[in-house]
Design a protein around this motif. Structure first.
Motif, PDB file in Angstrom:
ATOM      1  N   UNK A 191       0.852  -1.183   0.000  1.00  0.00           N
ATOM      2  CA  UNK A 191       0.000   0.000   0.000  1.00  0.00           C
ATOM      3  C   UNK A 191       0.890   1.236   0.000  1.00  0.00           C
ATOM      4  N   UNK A 192       0.448   2.285  -0.706  1.00  0.00           N
ATOM      5  CA  UNK A 192       1.283   3.468  -0.893  1.00  0.00           C
ATOM      6  C   UNK A 192       0.492   4.733  -0.550  1.00  0.00           C
ATOM      7  N   UNK A 193       1.176   5.675   0.078  1.00  0.00           N
ATOM      8  CA  UNK A 193       0.548   6.937   0.441  1.00  0.00           C
ATOM      9  C   UNK A 193       1.559   8.039   0.602  1.00  0.00           C
ATOM     10  N   UNK A 194       1.080   9.189   0.961  1.00  0.00           N
ATOM     11  CA  UNK A 194       1.889  10.387   1.148  1.00  0.00           C
ATOM     12  C   UNK A 194       0.937  11.563   1.309  1.00  0.00           C
ATOM     13  N   UNK A 195       1.414  12.792   1.169  1.00  0.00           N
ATOM     14  CA  UNK A 195       2.780  13.184   0.804  1.00  0.00           C
ATOM     15  C   UNK A 195       3.663  13.541   2.001  1.00  0.00           C
ATOM     16  N   UNK A 252      -6.994  13.307 -10.260  1.00  0.00           N
ATOM     17  CA  UNK A 252      -7.047  13.558 -11.698  1.00  0.00           C
ATOM     18  C   UNK A 252      -6.301  12.497 -12.498  1.00  0.00           C
ATOM     19  N   UNK A 253      -5.184  12.019 -11.961  1.00  0.00           N
ATOM     20  CA  UNK A 253      -4.373  11.026 -12.690  1.00  0.00           C
ATOM     21  C   UNK A 253      -4.947   9.620 -12.589  1.00  0.00           C
ATOM     22  N   UNK A 254      -5.772   9.384 -11.569  1.00  0.00           N
ATOM     23  CA  UNK A 254      -6.296   8.051 -11.350  1.00  0.00           C
ATOM     24  C   UNK A 254      -5.353   7.139 -10.593  1.00  0.00           C
ATOM     25  N   UNK A 255      -4.153   7.629 -10.256  1.00  0.00           N
ATOM     26  CA  UNK A 255      -3.198   6.846  -9.463  1.00  0.00           C
ATOM     27  C   UNK A 255      -3.430   7.253  -8.010  1.00  0.00           C
ATOM     28  N   UNK A 256      -4.374   6.585  -7.391  1.00  0.00           N
ATOM     29  CA  UNK A 256      -4.890   7.013  -6.095  1.00  0.00           C
ATOM     30  C   UNK A 256      -4.049   6.467  -4.950  1.00  0.00           C
ATOM     31  N   UNK A 257      -4.003   7.193  -3.851  1.00  0.00           N
ATOM     32  CA  UNK A 257      -3.271   6.705  -2.680  1.00  0.00           C
ATOM     33  C   UNK A 257      -4.105   5.696  -1.906  1.00  0.00           C
ATOM     34  N   UNK A 258      -3.436   4.831  -1.176  1.00  0.00           N
ATOM     35  CA  UNK A 258      -4.125   3.927  -0.256  1.00  0.00           C
ATOM     36  C   UNK A 258      -4.343   4.589   1.098  1.00  0.00           C
ATOM     37  N   UNK A 259      -3.577   5.639   1.369  1.00  0.00           N
ATOM     38  CA  UNK A 259      -3.707   6.413   2.602  1.00  0.00           C
ATOM     39  C   UNK A 259      -3.065   7.774   2.383  1.00  0.00           C
ATOM     40  N   UNK A 260      -3.352   8.717   3.250  1.00  0.00           N
ATOM     41  CA  UNK A 260      -2.831  10.087   3.149  1.00  0.00           C
ATOM     42  C   UNK A 260      -2.102  10.414   4.447  1.00  0.00           C
TER      43      UNK A 260
END
Length: 610
Positions: free
Chosen positions: A195-199, A229-237
């Motif tokens: 799972x990927x998130x940020x920033x 907008x890009x559709x590359x959504x985060x799994x968490x913020x």
């Protein structure tokens, strides 16, 4: 806290006062989406959880995480050395649920490329602590190296945070999104379970704000809008929260109740921008990014941690990670364990672990505190009442001060203190019981020198000269005599600051008066350390220093330091700043942001700035 300083996080006087100002503006001027925020305020139990997370009596367990960041002391820390086992055991015994581990491409201590073995050692420390690995991929890492880390850590770390405080590390929202859009799809292909998130911006809104019709859109919102907008959504913020800046000890304790309201702002934006709830994490937090004296009061710190955790427990966050465990953060003030005392827990950790135990064993739901709660002290009966520290005071001005000097236009400042005071300087300070006075008994040249007595745990003592117009390159000479050293730690003897208040460079002495160890280093504004050759007799003798320093990104910067005419250290073709266009505008001599336990008599004479 950013990667800006040897104890960075640094921390961070390197951010200067704009951190606090922007945070206050953010709370006061933000236009919040009312209904999503109201929905999010339902309580912690409504927060979406991360994989592997459980609820402790309705509170998401990952709210009790902490940071394993930069090991500024490579011999004493939680990852390796004699402190590793006792610290890891204490974390595991208390049930530390998640640890944010920082996986740099290059060491911030000496800039060497970190090996896979070193990276796995950091992961192993997390595993030994019984915690879930939350991998931070710092701002300076390349896409290729981060993909290598995902491959290396596959099956070990499944939660990845992309960058660390990019908004104050020279990365704007467009650049962040370009990195995100390149890295995340490739990383998900390597490990579909990750799972990927940020920033991980420096506060709950970030900088880079645009204002329109009474509302604002800042770094965090811009990144989330770009992800949508890009559709590359985060799994968490993720974001960071250090609520205090230039506050008194009592004021800062009150601000420990602000974690819930800061979280609600972000949770509202997430719902508004993505149209659904996502896990929101405060991946780095503590009281103050600088180093106020009261943060060295462990009883005060225990109260702050308890109050902050109780605010976090009602915030709706899916996770929060205190900064830090044992990385000598903020010169040790942020650490929960004493790395120079066998990993013995500070009262900070005792309070933290006590709150974990209370929540896990509690049968009474936690009630949301008021917006400005009165912090509850730790329940330990052995804790004495917390004193209110006396704020540092500015040193007494000279008996007959001259009129305020006009700053030199571009440099060409000189002072040998022949006026018998510091009146030629823009400012001077002697906090607490430190002293600053001109004296004539022991000088390098002329009739007077400036004597600055830095005492243990008493804050700064320095003279400062500001330029009306910044310079990209500078030549500084001065005479310095150090004597009466006691304690141990790092003492910053010279600091160069940029026109935006950022740290641009400095001269640091690391020493241990008991063992006789001492090391002199130039620390540049791109966060690299350069060891310098010491004179044969450092203490008790006057020495002439000459520093040439050029700010530059990429390979455009450099410096050279000589002592008594002999080359001490130098570097050319390097970055000496993270941000382009920075200029040097202020010079501080004395003890600035040094470790509290350090004490020394500093004499300064014959200063020239060009």
């Amino acid at each position: 806290m950013g990667q800006m300083g040897k104890h960075a996080h640094i921390s961070v006087r390197l951010r200067a006062a704009f951190v606090f100002i922007v945070a206050v503006i953010g709370f006061g001027a933000m236009s919040l989406p009312s209904s999503p925020a109201a929905n999010a305020a339902a309580g912690s139990s409504a927060a979406p959880l991360l994989p592997g997370e459980t609820l402790w009596n309705g509170v998401p367990s990952f709210n009790f995480g902490a940071n394993d960041g930069v090991n500024w002391d490579t011999k004493y820390n939680m990852d390796t050395g004699p402190d590793a086992a006792p610290i890891q055991s204490a974390l595991k015994a208390a049930g530390m649920p998640i640890i944010r581990a920082w996986f740099f491409q290059n060491s911030l201590v000496d800039n060497h490329a970190l090996s896979d073995a070193e990276q796995l050692q950091k992961w192993q420390a997390v595993a030994n602590s019984g915690a879930v690995c939350f991998a931070n991929l710092p701002t300076g890492n390349s896409v290729a190296y981060n993909l290598h880390l995902v491959t290396l850590l596959k099956g070990k770390c499944e939660l990845y945070e992309v960058m660390n405080e990019p908004d104050i590390e020279g990365v704007n929202s467009a650049q962040y999104l370009a990195f995100w859009n390149s890295f995340v799809p490739q990383a998900r292909a390597i490990d579909p379970n990750a799972k990927f998130g940020g920033p991980a911006d420096y506060n709950n809104q970030g900088n880079e704000c645009s204002y329109s019709s009474g509302s604002s859109t800042c770094f965090l919102q811009k990144v989330m809008i770009g992800m949508q907008a890009s559709g590359i959504l985060p799994d968490f913020v993720t974001y960071h929260w250090y609520p205090c800046w230039n506050n008194s000890a009592s004021q800062c304790l009150t601000l420990a109740g602000s974690f819930a309201s800061a979280a609600q702002q972000v949770i509202g934006w997430v719902q508004q921008i993505f149209g659904r709830a996502l896990p929101v994490l405060c991946s780095e937090w503590n009281a103050d990014p600088g180093s106020p004296t009261f943060m060295n009061d462990r009883n005060w710190d225990a109260q702050f941690v308890t109050a902050a955790l109780q605010s976090i427990e009602t915030s709706g966050l899916a996770g929060a990670m205190e900064y830090d465990i044992s990385q000598y953060g903020n010169y040790g003030a942020d650490d929960m364990f004493d790395i120079y005392n066998g990993g013995k827990p500070f009262a900070t950790w005792t309070a933290f672990a006590g709150e974990i135990a209370r929540v896990r064993g509690s049968s009474t739901p936690i009630v949301s505190p008021p917006s400005d709660p009165t912090p509850t002290p730790p329940t330990s009966p052995t804790s004495p009442p917390t004193p209110t520290p006396t704020p540092p005071s500015t040193s007494t001005p000279p008996t007959t001060p001259p009129t305020t000097p006009t700053p030199p236009a571009r440099g060409d400042f000189g002072d040998g203190f022949e006026s018998g005071n510091a009146g030629a300087w823009t400012a001077h300070q002697a906090a607490g019981t430190n002293t600053l006075q001109a004296e004539s008994a022991d000088v390098s040249d002329g009739s007077y020198a400036m004597e600055m007595a830095k005492k243990a745990n008493q804050g700064n003592v320095f003279v400062e000269e500001d330029l009306a117009q910044g310079v990209a390159a500078t030549h500084v000479t001065f005479a310095l005599k150090l004597a009466g050293a006691s304690g141990r730690g790092m003492m910053q003897l010279l600091q160069l600051r940029s026109t935006h208040g950022y740290f641009a460079g400095g001269l640091w002495l690391t020493y241990n008066a008991s063992s006789g160890y001492k090391e002199l280093e130039v620390y540049d504004g791109a966060y690299h350390w350069h060891a310098c050759q010491l004179p044969t007799q450092l203490y008790g003798a006057w020495h002439s220093y000459s520093l040439d320093y050029t700010l530059g990104t990429g390979a455009k910067g450099g410096f050279s330091l000589s002592i008594d005419g002999a080359a001490a250290c130098s570097a050319t073709g390097i970055a000496t700043t993270k941000a382009g266009g920075e200029m040097i505008s202020a010079y501080q001599f004395g003890s600035i942001g040094s470790d509290g336990a350090t004490a020394m008599d500093i004499k300064l004479d014959s200063v020239t700035i060009k």
